[in-house]
Motif scaffolding. Structure first.
Motif, PDB file in Angstrom:
ATOM      1  N   ASN A   1      37.786  45.374  31.126  1.00  0.00           N
ATOM      2  CA  ASN A   1      37.785  44.052  31.749  1.00  0.00           C
ATOM      3  C   ASN A   1      36.908  43.102  30.937  1.00  0.00           C
ATOM      4  O   ASN A   1      35.698  43.326  30.828  1.00  0.00           O
ATOM      5  CB  ASN A   1      37.257  44.164  33.184  1.00  0.00           C
ATOM      6  N   PRO A   2      37.481  42.033  30.360  1.00  0.00           N
ATOM      7  CA  PRO A   2      36.661  41.099  29.569  1.00  0.00           C
ATOM      8  C   PRO A   2      35.646  40.341  30.419  1.00  0.00           C
ATOM      9  O   PRO A   2      34.694  39.763  29.877  1.00  0.00           O
ATOM     10  CB  PRO A   2      37.705  40.148  28.967  1.00  0.00           C
ATOM     11  N   ASN A   3      35.841  40.352  31.753  1.00  0.00           N
ATOM     12  CA  ASN A   3      34.932  39.628  32.656  1.00  0.00           C
ATOM     13  C   ASN A   3      33.983  40.564  33.399  1.00  0.00           C
ATOM     14  O   ASN A   3      33.319  40.145  34.347  1.00  0.00           O
ATOM     15  CB  ASN A   3      35.756  38.832  33.677  1.00  0.00           C
ATOM     16  N   ALA A   4      33.902  41.813  32.987  1.00  0.00           N
ATOM     17  CA  ALA A   4      33.157  42.818  33.736  1.00  0.00           C
ATOM     18  C   ALA A   4      31.659  42.523  33.781  1.00  0.00           C
ATOM     19  O   ALA A   4      31.062  42.120  32.784  1.00  0.00           O
ATOM     20  CB  ALA A   4      33.388  44.196  33.130  1.00  0.00           C
TER      21      ALA A   4
ATOM     22  N   SER B   1      48.859  48.881  44.272  1.00  0.00           N
ATOM     23  CA  SER B   1      47.888  49.968  44.449  1.00  0.00           C
ATOM     24  C   SER B   1      46.504  49.552  43.965  1.00  0.00           C
ATOM     25  O   SER B   1      45.488  49.853  44.609  1.00  0.00           O
ATOM     26  CB  SER B   1      48.368  51.209  43.696  1.00  0.00           C
ATOM     27  N   LEU B   2      46.447  48.870  42.824  1.00  0.00           N
ATOM     28  CA  LEU B   2      45.159  48.410  42.306  1.00  0.00           C
ATOM     29  C   LEU B   2      44.533  47.365  43.231  1.00  0.00           C
ATOM     30  O   LEU B   2      43.322  47.392  43.489  1.00  0.00           O
ATOM     31  CB  LEU B   2      45.333  47.831  40.901  1.00  0.00           C
ATOM     32  N   TYR B   3      45.350  46.455  43.715  1.00  0.00           N
ATOM     33  CA  TYR B   3      44.827  45.399  44.589  1.00  0.00           C
ATOM     34  C   TYR B   3      44.263  45.985  45.887  1.00  0.00           C
ATOM     35  O   TYR B   3      43.207  45.556  46.373  1.00  0.00           O
ATOM     36  CB  TYR B   3      45.929  44.390  44.908  1.00  0.00           C
ATOM     37  N   ASN B   4      44.949  46.979  46.433  1.00  0.00           N
ATOM     38  CA  ASN B   4      44.448  47.611  47.659  1.00  0.00           C
ATOM     39  C   ASN B   4      43.090  48.260  47.433  1.00  0.00           C
ATOM     40  O   ASN B   4      42.214  48.223  48.308  1.00  0.00           O
ATOM     41  CB  ASN B   4      45.451  48.649  48.158  1.00  0.00           C
ATOM     42  N   LYS B   5      42.891  48.858  46.259  1.00  0.00           N
ATOM     43  CA  LYS B   5      41.593  49.471  45.957  1.00  0.00           C
ATOM     44  C   LYS B   5      40.530  48.404  45.708  1.00  0.00           C
ATOM     45  O   LYS B   5      39.352  48.609  46.043  1.00  0.00           O
ATOM     46  CB  LYS B   5      41.721  50.390  44.742  1.00  0.00           C
ATOM     47  N   LEU B   6      40.910  47.278  45.140  1.00  0.00           N
ATOM     48  CA  LEU B   6      39.953  46.185  44.941  1.00  0.00           C
ATOM     49  C   LEU B   6      39.391  45.709  46.279  1.00  0.00           C
ATOM     50  O   LEU B   6      38.208  45.351  46.381  1.00  0.00           O
ATOM     51  CB  LEU B   6      40.644  45.029  44.215  1.00  0.00           C
TER      52      LEU B   6
ATOM     53  N   PHE C   1      42.490  41.124  36.239  1.00  0.00           N
ATOM     54  CA  PHE C   1      41.095  40.920  35.857  1.00  0.00           C
ATOM     55  C   PHE C   1      40.612  39.484  36.090  1.00  0.00           C
ATOM     56  O   PHE C   1      39.451  39.171  35.819  1.00  0.00           O
ATOM     57  CB  PHE C   1      40.884  41.304  34.390  1.00  0.00           C
ATOM     58  N   ASN C   2      41.504  38.632  36.602  1.00  0.00           N
ATOM     59  CA  ASN C   2      41.116  37.276  36.975  1.00  0.00           C
ATOM     60  C   ASN C   2      40.983  37.099  38.481  1.00  0.00           C
ATOM     61  O   ASN C   2      40.607  36.012  38.947  1.00  0.00           O
ATOM     62  CB  ASN C   2      42.150  36.264  36.442  1.00  0.00           C
ATOM     63  N   LEU C   3      41.266  38.149  39.243  1.00  0.00           N
ATOM     64  CA  LEU C   3      41.191  38.056  40.692  1.00  0.00           C
ATOM     65  C   LEU C   3      39.736  37.988  41.167  1.00  0.00           C
ATOM     66  O   LEU C   3      38.813  38.439  40.482  1.00  0.00           O
ATOM     67  CB  LEU C   3      41.871  39.270  41.329  1.00  0.00           C
ATOM     68  N   GLU C   4      39.547  37.453  42.351  1.00  0.00           N
ATOM     69  CA  GLU C   4      38.207  37.376  42.940  1.00  0.00           C
ATOM     70  C   GLU C   4      37.627  38.779  43.096  1.00  0.00           C
ATOM     71  O   GLU C   4      38.304  39.689  43.580  1.00  0.00           O
ATOM     72  CB  GLU C   4      38.280  36.672  44.295  1.00  0.00           C
ATOM     73  N   ASN C   5      36.401  38.953  42.671  1.00  0.00           N
ATOM     74  CA  ASN C   5      35.646  40.208  42.730  1.00  0.00           C
ATOM     75  C   ASN C   5      36.088  41.247  41.701  1.00  0.00           C
ATOM     76  O   ASN C   5      35.506  42.335  41.639  1.00  0.00           O
ATOM     77  CB  ASN C   5      35.702  40.848  44.128  1.00  0.00           C
ATOM     78  N   SER C   6      37.094  40.937  40.879  1.00  0.00           N
ATOM     79  CA  SER C   6      37.531  41.924  39.884  1.00  0.00           C
ATOM     80  C   SER C   6      36.488  42.154  38.800  1.00  0.00           C
ATOM     81  O   SER C   6      36.568  43.152  38.071  1.00  0.00           O
ATOM     82  CB  SER C   6      38.856  41.487  39.239  1.00  0.00           C
ATOM     83  N   GLU C   7      35.500  41.271  38.700  1.00  0.00           N
ATOM     84  CA  GLU C   7      34.449  41.482  37.705  1.00  0.00           C
ATOM     85  C   GLU C   7      33.643  42.755  37.981  1.00  0.00           C
ATOM     86  O   GLU C   7      32.946  43.269  37.106  1.00  0.00           O
ATOM     87  CB  GLU C   7      33.508  40.280  37.650  1.00  0.00           C
ATOM     88  N   TYR C   8      33.758  43.279  39.208  1.00  0.00           N
ATOM     89  CA  TYR C   8      33.071  44.529  39.534  1.00  0.00           C
ATOM     90  C   TYR C   8      33.841  45.748  39.036  1.00  0.00           C
ATOM     91  O   TYR C   8      33.303  46.859  39.059  1.00  0.00           O
ATOM     92  CB  TYR C   8      32.858  44.632  41.043  1.00  0.00           C
TER      93      TYR C   8
END
Length: 347
Positions: free
Chosen positions: A303-306, A143-148, A224-231
């Motif tokens: 998210n530590p990479n936010a 569900s989270l990945y689909n929203k990402l 939080f390590n996925l591509e674009n998850s910094e957003y």
């Protein structure tokens, strides 16, 4: 004023939970409160009531719950755009929130909770819980990945502002049995071993994990390590944004049948630094126990990479989790992890 319980959906298409909440005296405390919250903000979806009465009952309950939480946390909810679901404003800070639910497989209804429990035996209980726990992690992750993949950060009105994904599990009737520990593992790609030394001091050894598995599926860990998850600045989680929450707070407000009595039992966060198990609580709603707030039972994992961090003081009544040289959390005095509410009719 819109009445969520004025039928606009044909009977055969109405969600079984909607019909139960609409008709049962046991939910008489919840009904006026649901209407009150829905009418407190400008509707953003023209099909809200239709979905509330049919296929989207759980997700719409989750949105109403979040509305109450954000209002309690002193945010103004703007309704200028149709996505993400919430535009929150407090002072100079603007935050966008998308409500997310994990749902059962396509065209499948959630099994009745009591029937599932009655069919469990001592022999299959442990394996059932293990399998459902793994399934829950996979469902939340999907569900989270689909929203990402929605790329909300590219919307002109969202650019430059924090985004929160707010998720609750509804894929199984017992999904709310599980705390946020599985989600933490997935978000940060970590797990841990723990032990007490001879002096009773708790030691936790964290380690990196690469994947999560069920019998039929394997997914990579570390959202939080996925591509674009910094957003995505943070993920907000609760297993208590259900109809029971509305019933309890409605009871506290004096709504509904006066002969209803509610007993809440569950587990709560243990602030003892050497504790490895939660505390048990039980109280009669409106007569004993802590005063219940909407935000009790919500956790926000940062998210530590936010690109855009969120000050935890903006949400003072919830648990805040961080993975910064090891996972640590800031929790309120009363933070329920899981609970059940039993409703009785007295005369």
């Amino acid at each position: 004023m819109t009445d969520l319980f004025k039928n606009i959906v044909q009977t055969e298409k109405q969600h079984k939970s909607y019909k139960m909440v609409r008709d049962s005296v046991g939910y008489s405390c919840a009904r006026p409160l649901l209407n009150e919250i829905y009418n407190s903000v400008k509707p953003i979806d023209n099909n809200f009531v239709q979905q509330f009465q049919s296929t989207g009952f759980d997700s719409r309950i989750w949105e109403l719950y979040l509305t109450a939480v954000f209002q309690e946390q002193k945010f103004r909810i703007a309704r200028l755009y149709d996505r993400p679901d919430f535009e929150l404003i407090k002072g100079q800070q603007k935050i966008f929130v998308e409500a997310v639910t994990s749902n059962p497989s396509f065209n499948r209804e959630v099994d009745d909770k009591m029937e599932v429990i009655e069919n469990l035996t001592e022999e299959n209980f442990e394996q059932f819980i293990y399998s459902l726990s793994n399934e829950s992690t996979i469902k939340l992750a999907g569900s989270l990945y689909n929203k990402l993949r929605e790329n909300y950060w590219n919307l002109e009105w969202v650019k430059g502002h924090p985004i929160i994904l707010a998720i609750e599990p509804f894929h199984h009737s017992l999904a709310q049995w599980f705390s946020d520990s599985n989600l933490i593992s997935y978000l940060y790609g970590i797990d841990n071993n723990w032990y007490h030394d001879k002096n009773g001091k708790l030691h936790i050894d964290a380690f990196e994990i690469k994947e999560h598995k069920t019998q039929n599926k394997t997914i990579p860990s570390g959202f939080f390590n996925l591509e674009n998850s910094e957003y995505i600045s943070a993920v907000l989680f609760s297993n208590s944004g259900t109809i029971s929450k509305f019933s309890r707070i409605g009871k506290i407000k004096g709504y509904g049948d006066k002969n209803l009595k509610m007993v809440r039992e569950g587990q709560m966060y243990n602030s003892d630094p050497n504790a490895s198990t939660p505390l048990i609580f039980s109280y009669i709603v409106g007569e004993s126990g802590p005063y219940e707030k909407w935000a009790q039972g919500i956790s926000m994992f940062h998210n530590p990479n936010a690109k855009y961090s969120i000050d935890r003081n903006l949400f003072p009544d919830i648990l805040h989790g961080y993975n910064d040289n090891g996972f640590h959390a800031f929790a309120p005095d009363f933070h329920p992890i899981q609970s059940e509410t039993k409703i009785f009719i007295t005369h």
